[in-house]
Design an enzyme around this catalytic site. Sequence first.
Site, PDB file in Angstrom:
ATOM      1  N   LYS A  78      13.050 -25.703  -9.739  1.00 50.82           N
ATOM      2  CA  LYS A  78      13.203 -26.315 -11.059  1.00 50.82           C
ATOM      3  C   LYS A  78      12.195 -27.455 -11.192  1.00 50.82           C
ATOM      4  CE  LYS A  78      16.771 -28.409 -14.042  1.00 50.82           C
ATOM      5  NZ  LYS A  78      18.177 -28.891 -14.102  1.00 50.82           N
ATOM      6  N   SER A 153      20.907 -27.235 -17.966  1.00 55.22           N
ATOM      7  CA  SER A 153      19.484 -27.426 -18.166  1.00 55.22           C
ATOM      8  C   SER A 153      18.612 -26.531 -17.283  1.00 55.22           C
ATOM      9  CB  SER A 153      19.108 -28.886 -17.887  1.00 55.22           C
ATOM     10  OG  SER A 153      19.410 -29.234 -16.556  1.00 55.22           O
ATOM     11  N   SER A 177      24.599 -28.269 -15.042  1.00 55.66           N
ATOM     12  CA  SER A 177      23.311 -27.601 -15.272  1.00 55.66           C
ATOM     13  C   SER A 177      22.927 -26.499 -14.298  1.00 55.66           C
ATOM     14  CB  SER A 177      22.192 -28.628 -15.293  1.00 55.66           C
ATOM     15  OG  SER A 177      22.124 -29.197 -16.563  1.00 55.66           O
TER      16      SER A 177
END
Length: 485
Positions: A78, A153, A177
Amino acid sequence: MENITFCSVAELSKKLATREVSAVELAQHFLNRIEAHRGLNAFLDVRPEVTLAQAKLADERIAAGTATSLTGIPIGHKDIFVTREWASTAASKMLEGYMSPFDATVVSKLKEAGMVCLGKLNCDEFAMGSSNENSAYGKVFNPWDTNAVPGGSSGGSSSAVAAGLAPIVTGTDTGGSIREPASFTGVTGLKPTYGRPSRLGMIAFASSLDTAGLLGQSAEDCAMVLGSMVGFDPADSTSVNRPTEDFTRNLNDGVKGLRIGVPRKWLGEGLDPELRVSIETAIDTYRRLGAEIVDIELPMAELGVPVYYVVACAEASSNLSRFDGVRYGHRAAEYNDIVDMIKKSRNEGFGPEPKRRIMIGTYVLSHGYYDAYYLKAQRVRRLIAREFHETFKLVDAIISPVTAGPAYDFNAHSDPVSAYLSDLYTIPVSLAGLPGIAVPSGMHSNGRPLGFQLIGENFSEAKLLGIAAAWQRETDWHLRHPAGY
Ligand code: GLN
């Protein structure tokens, strides 16, 4: 090679060990898939030459007999984790093109184990969001249905695993997330206990909540990688000093004799009826497998969302103050004086969601409001944690929804508050620092995946992974893939 796309980490490890496939071939295979599915917008930075150089080193280790079980396995990170060899932007214009002088601890640990990085994954700006619509580099698509959000997210992470662009990826979870995007894309997502993975090199959102974790195809895959990802980091003041453990040790234990708590109220009003049926099916399955099902109540946890938006925004406003065009981040091209420079730089660099949170955070920390909001929120947070700890004296794990329904359409939330409210099942777990895992549990009649969450006491990851694995032996939801991938 197509048949290696959705291989498990264990299968890939075996193929590498027996030389059925090389690390370079594996890396090239996934790089090709990333290129072929660029339309998903899952990756923000891909540098094939860097990936292939790492893969070559992995092949050399395998040849030399110094490989671990993860050497040569590809992974995506990420874009919240800083990396030396790929840009690190937190999906913000503020950090466009930023090259970090060091790797995040999580990244370097997995690299030491020999994992090969495929690149950086799109996400909501500074990990603020639940749908990946807040990225400054465009939204991410859900491979099951391109009208649906991939969750946020960590939406680039979830979309990449679901579409077979990477066998396993990292994510970060501050209020849901990892678990929420995993659930929206039919993959398995693990948020470990706060403090277990290092936060060094994770671009900070809310420091008392931010936790690195994994999204993969199964509990087993997550268990195999977790051991190499976590561990004490003296450079992170909230890192927990505990001996490393084998997180795969409970995978075959089953659930016989375990007590699983069900917060009945969470399965009531507001939950999608088909999602409710799928969670009830999981509960019945656990009962049939020998678990004792115990009804529980978590009244304090219901206060999680307002507490979270006070605490997380307060911490975000402090953490994001370093992006001023001097110490870090974008600097405006034209300005009159230093104050004007900082104002313009921050105005140009931050998108609407970070700006909103900086304003809320600054407000709740300001003189006169600190006691009324911030201090009160911290007190309620303590009560939420206590309620969970008391509950875990009675049960080994809690089963709950991850979200109120399957992935929704883009632009479904008309205002930020309605988006904030969607995290009601994941946020209390984060406030208490507990581990949680999202597991695929079915398919909605609209063709979008369903999932449930297992929550455990601090440091009970191995047990939780075992409970998830028991379900995954009974079902094949985690083995289903979207058409066309
Ligand atoms: N959706 C939550 C938020 O917007 C949680 C995000 C996260 O876990 N990073 O803050």
